[in-house]
Write an enzyme that holds these catalytic residues in place. Structure first.
Site, PDB file in Angstrom:
ATOM      1  N   ASP A 109       0.804  -1.227   0.000  1.00  0.00           N
ATOM      2  CA  ASP A 109       0.000   0.000   0.000  1.00  0.00           C
ATOM      3  C   ASP A 109       0.832   1.269   0.000  1.00  0.00           C
ATOM      4  OD1 ASP A 109      -2.558  -1.108  -0.157  1.00  0.00           O
ATOM      5  OD2 ASP A 109      -2.429  -1.726   1.942  1.00  0.00           O
ATOM      6  N   ASP A 174      -7.151  -4.672  -4.883  1.00  0.00           N
ATOM      7  CA  ASP A 174      -6.766  -3.333  -4.411  1.00  0.00           C
ATOM      8  C   ASP A 174      -5.377  -2.929  -4.908  1.00  0.00           C
ATOM      9  OD1 ASP A 174      -8.262  -5.105  -2.759  1.00  0.00           O
ATOM     10  OD2 ASP A 174      -8.177  -3.764  -1.051  1.00  0.00           O
TER      11      ASP A 174
END
Ligand code: GLY
Length: 403
Positions: A109, A174
């Site tokens: 991330d 994601d």
């Protein structure tokens, strides 16, 4: 309208746009001003993330929290939308607070973290010094590339749910969002390694993550040595075969963004397939804000996910830029109307000074259910900016900028 425009001029003008945009920017700036004022007195930097079950504010923790870039990113959008230097000052402080994250290799991330803060800063008036930070962050993300499998490993397999599930090399949809950082690093450094890693990951995801109906799985587990798909399943969705709403949102946004940098038509086609899946789905409510999972058991008595709606709206403004299909922008506008209505947009001073209500982090974990989330606010502001730019001059200024 005159009153509201007057007060905006007094504290930073809204650039371009109409009454809808002016009103919502004014609202957002007033709400976030309360947020930054409330944070002012704290001894250390605090980054609002969400609100817990007891109604207390939850702050993001710098070292491992995937959401720490969104608050600085929202501040950059407020600066861009208002031209008020107050927001630039705040955006810079919160962005630069994250500088050490450029070396973080412990999760995928880093793309969200550095992209929302430093990359947005670079695009919207931040410093030249942000450039090497973006390239270093891409280098850190690239350490997670597994060349034999051709993908970036999203989650480490040695702890938490991946360990419990016996996953070897889990990739979540994601992860598509983190690739923007790689494309930008190639633009900034001239080193095509980052671009090639992104392309490989996008192609593997295209082949392995999607179902016939255009929806996406949440998790695909790979054998990192051979690239064989070991499992297709979920972590945050209702079931392995269900369509987790935010996963669909990441997919449509991810493939639209991938087209931006590559102009590969298959990526645009995939974004359109996800669009068809979402907007023909019988469980999509008429206000176009999805339930947290399209297949959740007790629809219509299930929480909505405003964060998914905001991500989708933002993606659709970009998708509309690449296509003659007017439906994309009309749909995005409808979502924005819903999100800007009292059903989702909090009143000034309410909702712990977050903009949007009714998002979901992870229902299966009973975490962050029907709460405000900093990333819902971020994508809402991004969508507002994209809508303004599209309507003002038919372009998407900042994402297409070269620096
Ligand atoms: N990327 C984590 C989530 O969407 O919840």
């Amino acid at each position: 309208m005159w009153l509201s425009l007057f007060s905006l001029v007094a504290c930073g003008e809204v650039k371009g746009g109409d009454d809808f945009i002016a009103t919502n920017v004014e609202h957002a700036a007033a709400q976030y001003r309360l947020q930054t004022d409330a944070l002012e007195g704290s001894e250390r930097m605090l980054i609002p993330r969400t609100v817990d079950a007891e109604g207390k504010m939850v702050y993001a923790r710098r070292k491992w929290d995937w959401t720490i870039g969104f608050f600085p990113g929202s501040l950059w959008y407020l600066y861009n939308l208002t031209d008020d230097p107050y927001w630039k000052d705040k955006a810079e402080s919160y962005t630069e607070y994250l500088i050490k994250e450029q070396y973080n290799t412990t999760h995928h991330d880093i793309g969200f973290v550095i992209g929302c803060s430093f990359l947005n800063g670079l695009r919207m008036g931040g410093k030249e010094e942000y450039k090497p930070v973006i390239v270093q962050a891409a280098k850190s993300l690239s350490t997670r590339f597994r060349p034999e499998a051709g993908i970036i490993q999203s989650w480490n397999a040695d702890k938490g749910r991946p360990l419990q599930m016996g996953w070897k090399c889990p990739v979540i949809i994601d992860n598509m969002m983190n690739l923007e950082l790689l494309f930008e690093a190639t633009r900034l450094s001239g080193d095509s390694t980052y671009y090639n890693i992104a392309l490989s990951h996008i192609d593997k995801t295209l082949n392995n993550h999607f179902r016939e109906d255009g929806s996406t799985y949440h998790v695909v587990d790979y054998d990192p040595q051979t690239g064989k798909v070991l499992n297709r399943c979920t972590a945050q969705g209702y079931s392995d075969e269900s369509a987790w709403a935010r996963g669909q949102a990441w997919a449509i946004y991810g493939y639209t963004m991938a087209y931006r940098y590559t102009r590969i038509p298959e990526y645009l086609k995939q974004a359109d397939k996800v669009y068809e899946f979402i907007f023909t789905h019988l469980n999509l409510p008429t206000d176009l804000v999805p339930y947290w999972d399209f297949d959740a058991l007790n629809i219509p008595n299930e929480p909505r996910d405003a964060s998914a709606a905001a991500v989708i709206a933002s993606a659709l403004y970009e998708l509309s830029y690449y296509s003659d299909n007017r439906e994309y922008k009309n749909t995005a506008d409808k979502i924005m109307e819903s999100l800007s209505s009292p059903a989702y947009r909090a009143g000034i001073g309410e909702n712990h000074y977050f903009l949007l209500k009714h998002s979901v982090g992870s229902c299966p974990d009973h975490v962050e259910v029907d709460v405000p989330l900093n990333y819902a606010d971020y994508y809402y502001l991004e969508a507002l900016k994209r809508k303004r730019d599209m309507e003002a001059n038919g372009s998407l200024q900042h994402i297409l900028a070269s620096y």
